[in-house]
Design an enzyme around this catalytic site. Structure first.
Site, mmCIF file in Angstrom:
data_model
loop_
_atom_site.group_PDB
_atom_site.id
_atom_site.type_symbol
_atom_site.label_atom_id
_atom_site.label_comp_id
_atom_site.label_asym_id
_atom_site.label_seq_id
_atom_site.Cartn_x
_atom_site.Cartn_y
_atom_site.Cartn_z
ATOM 1 N N TYR A 39 0.604 -1.173 -0.114
ATOM 2 C CA TYR A 39 -0.108 -0.004 -0.115
ATOM 3 C C TYR A 39 0.830 1.240 0.114
ATOM 4 O O TYR A 39 0.424 2.422 -0.240
ATOM 5 C CB TYR A 39 -1.066 -0.120 1.253
ATOM 6 C CG TYR A 39 -1.836 -0.948 1.338
ATOM 7 C CD1 TYR A 39 -2.080 -1.950 0.429
ATOM 8 C CD2 TYR A 39 -2.861 -1.094 2.617
ATOM 9 C CE1 TYR A 39 -3.289 -3.035 0.552
ATOM 10 C CE2 TYR A 39 -3.637 -2.265 2.715
ATOM 11 C CZ TYR A 39 -3.757 -2.878 1.923
ATOM 12 O OH TYR A 39 -4.812 -4.008 1.800
ATOM 13 N N HIS A 97 0.368 -11.579 2.025
ATOM 14 C CA HIS A 97 -0.460 -10.926 1.178
ATOM 15 C C HIS A 97 -1.165 -11.615 0.010
ATOM 16 O O HIS A 97 -2.398 -11.633 0.056
ATOM 17 C CB HIS A 97 0.028 -9.846 0.629
ATOM 18 C CG HIS A 97 -1.010 -8.515 0.524
ATOM 19 N ND1 HIS A 97 -0.511 -7.333 0.353
ATOM 20 C CD2 HIS A 97 -2.157 -8.541 0.287
ATOM 21 C CE1 HIS A 97 -1.556 -6.408 0.399
ATOM 22 N NE2 HIS A 97 -2.734 -7.336 0.146
#
Length: 267
Positions: A39, A97
């Site tokens: 992110y 992730h």
């Protein structure tokens, strides 16, 4: 240890936008913050948390290891970098992730490295995200289901992901739903709107309450104070069995996130 039912997501938010979102959420009473290496906002999130003055032990901070950092000689170093950015000595939860593209790094290698990070005290709990049932089985074989605190997956009324959620739960692995509001698509659903109207609630509150009542954790994000405040209201709502059954009928396998070259062959 367990994973809290409600928190703040920070996907797609960066710079002052994410600083403001996290700051406002913490001020409103949020104590769970979810971020990720990819992110590129961990430092901003860390800044907002530090400025809040809230004691670290009152917070539950999650981040996720990106695929480029899966190799055992890289994973722990990358986690230490995340800790520096977040201005904390440990994470409450660290997730893998996505699965390794084309299995470049075996599941056993990165899960074992992540478990080592837990043993070193860098993270209190570990987990996975975006895994298929087969990949979950490999993760369980590597570190044991007891060491997998949660499986974070796209899950909303239009993609209820029952096979994956069911298998995880059969192994005692908790589910965290991301994109619970389907980028706002489900908020326009006539059925959700009808239930919301009857209960004097917002469509977002109904959807989040549905997920939590199904046993899942949720991490909705917002940049608007009013929405952050309103979403909190979902934590005190109870839907009837009839409402839950009606929302169950909305499943249509509508997947919104499946990045090319990274996403596995979904169940």
């Amino acid at each position: 240890m367990s994973v809290p039912a409600f928190g703040l997501g920070t996907f797609r938010l960066q710079g002052q936008v994410v600083i403001d979102s996290v700051s406002t959420a913490l001020e409103l009473g949020y104590r769970v913050i979810d971020t990720a290496q990819i992110y590129e906002n961990e430092a901003d999130v860390g800044q907002a948390i530090a400025a809040s003055g809230i004691p670290r032990e009152e917070l539950f901070i999650t981040s996720k290891i990106w695929v480029a950092n899966f190799a055992k000689e890289r994973l722990i170093d990358s986690l230490k970098e995340s800790l520096q950015k977040l201005q904390t000595d440990y994470l409450d939860l660290t997730l893998i992730h996505w699965p390794s593209p084309d299995d470049q790094v075996p599941v056993e290698e990165f899960m074992t490295a992540l478990l080592e990070a837990k043993r070193l005290g860098l993270t209190r709990q570990i987990g996975i995200s975006n895994f298929t049932i087969d990949l979950m089985k490999q993760a369980i074989a590597a570190v044991g289901a007891d060491n997998i605190a949660t499986h974070q997956i796209e899950l909303h009324p239009y993609l209820q992901n029952r096979k994956v959620a069911g298998f995880a739960q059969s192994q005692g692995i908790h589910i965290t739903s991301y994109m619970t509001l389907a980028y706002g698509e489900v908020l326009k659903d006539p059925l959700i709107q009808q239930i919301a109207e009857r209960l004097h609630a917002t469509p977002a509150q109904i959807t989040l309450a549905w997920a939590m009542q199904s046993g899942y954790a949720v991490i909705p994000s917002s940049t608007k104070r009013a929405n952050l405040q309103s979403n909190l209201g979902a934590t005190t709502m109870t839907l009837s069995d009839a409402d839950m059954a009606q929302i169950a009928t909305l499943d249509r396998g509508h997947r919104l996130t499946s990045p090319k070259g990274i996403a596995p062959d979904w169940d």
